[in-house]
Design a protein around this motif. Structure first.
Motif, short mmCIF file in Angstrom:
data_model
loop_
_atom_site.label_atom_id
_atom_site.label_comp_id
_atom_site.label_asym_id
_atom_site.label_seq_id
_atom_site.Cartn_x
_atom_site.Cartn_y
_atom_site.Cartn_z
N PRO A 1 2.06 72.09 25.64
CA PRO A 1 0.75 72.58 26.09
C PRO A 1 -0.40 71.77 25.47
O PRO A 1 -1.43 71.57 26.13
N VAL A 2 -0.21 71.32 24.26
CA VAL A 2 -1.24 70.50 23.60
C VAL A 2 -1.36 69.15 24.30
O VAL A 2 -2.46 68.67 24.57
N GLN A 3 -0.21 68.55 24.63
CA GLN A 3 -0.22 67.28 25.35
C GLN A 3 -0.89 67.43 26.71
O GLN A 3 -1.64 66.56 27.15
N ARG A 4 -0.62 68.55 27.39
CA ARG A 4 -1.25 68.80 28.69
C ARG A 4 -2.77 68.92 28.54
O ARG A 4 -3.53 68.40 29.36
N ALA A 5 -3.21 69.62 27.50
CA ALA A 5 -4.64 69.78 27.26
C ALA A 5 -5.29 68.43 26.96
O ALA A 5 -6.38 68.13 27.47
N LEU A 6 -4.63 67.60 26.15
CA LEU A 6 -5.17 66.28 25.85
C LEU A 6 -5.24 65.41 27.09
O LEU A 6 -6.21 64.67 27.29
N ASP A 7 -4.21 65.51 27.92
CA ASP A 7 -4.21 64.74 29.16
C ASP A 7 -5.38 65.16 30.05
O ASP A 7 -6.08 64.32 30.62
N MET A 8 -5.62 66.46 30.13
CA MET A 8 -6.73 66.94 30.94
C MET A 8 -8.07 66.50 30.35
O MET A 8 -8.97 66.08 31.09
N ALA A 9 -8.21 66.55 29.03
CA ALA A 9 -9.45 66.12 28.38
C ALA A 9 -9.68 64.63 28.61
O ALA A 9 -10.82 64.20 28.86
N TYR A 10 -8.62 63.85 28.55
CA TYR A 10 -8.73 62.41 28.79
C TYR A 10 -9.20 62.16 30.22
O TYR A 10 -10.11 61.37 30.47
N ARG A 11 -8.55 62.83 31.16
CA ARG A 11 -8.92 62.68 32.57
C ARG A 11 -10.36 63.12 32.81
O ARG A 11 -11.09 62.49 33.57
N ALA A 12 -10.78 64.19 32.14
CA ALA A 12 -12.16 64.67 32.29
C ALA A 12 -13.15 63.62 31.79
O ALA A 12 -14.23 63.46 32.37
N ILE B 1 -12.58 60.27 31.78
CA ILE B 1 -12.55 59.18 32.76
C ILE B 1 -13.39 59.56 33.98
O ILE B 1 -14.10 58.72 34.53
N CYS B 2 -13.31 60.82 34.38
CA CYS B 2 -14.05 61.29 35.54
C CYS B 2 -15.52 61.57 35.23
O CYS B 2 -16.27 61.99 36.11
N ILE C 1 -6.26 58.42 38.35
CA ILE C 1 -7.15 59.42 37.75
C ILE C 1 -8.43 59.60 38.56
O ILE C 1 -8.86 60.72 38.80
N LEU C 2 -9.02 58.51 38.99
CA LEU C 2 -10.30 58.62 39.71
C LEU C 2 -10.16 59.40 41.01
O LEU C 2 -11.08 60.13 41.39
N LEU D 1 -10.06 67.93 39.62
CA LEU D 1 -10.24 68.29 38.22
C LEU D 1 -11.57 69.01 38.00
O LEU D 1 -11.64 69.96 37.22
N ALA D 2 -12.59 68.60 38.70
CA ALA D 2 -13.91 69.24 38.55
C ALA D 2 -13.86 70.72 38.94
O ALA D 2 -14.66 71.52 38.43
#
Length: 126
Positions: free
Chosen positions: A28-39, A41-42, A98-99, A105-106
């Motif tokens: 779950p932590v890795q998923r959260a970090l992935d989402m934060a990273y994508r956010a 980039i976006c 990602i883009l 994601l938004a």
């Protein structure tokens, strides 16, 4: 869950039993970090946003690895396996680019949950 990701999660070849326990806790932590990273980039969230969550995740990972009793090498292998699972999931969901996933994601309610988590980490101090 995509078949490839399910297989990867059940694949014990990467890790010892304790490292698999660590990976299960940290997914779950890795998923959260992935989402934060994508956010980031976006351009939905700042670089500081990701850094705050990343620093907190690193401290949590070290705490959990000590609690479970795994080596740094086991922790690294488990983290690499977790990242491979996330990559497989992104590929299966068509979110490799990602883009192209930014509009989705938004609107993702999990991003608001991540905002709340970050706020708790910071003690509601921005």
């Amino acid at each position: 869950m995509p078949i490839a990701a399910a297989n990867a999660q059940g694949d014990a070849s990467c890790c010892s039993e304790k490292a698999l326990e660590y990976r299960k806790i940290m997914m779950p932590v890795q998923r959260a970090l992935d989402m934060a990273y994508r956010a980031g980039i976006c351009r939905l969230r700042s670089e500081h946003y990701f850094r705050t969550l990343s620093d907190s995740a690193m401290r949590y990972a070290m705490q959990e690895s000590r609690r479970i009793g795994i080596t740094n090498a086991e922790m690294s292998a488990a983290d690499a396996a977790a990242k491979a699972i996330l990559a497989d999931e992104a590929k299966a969901a068509g979110n490799e680019d990602i883009l192209k996933s930014c509009p989705h994601l938004a609107r993702d309610p999990r991003l608001l949950q991540l905002d709340q988590l970050r706020s708790e980490i910071l003690g509601n101090y921005h």
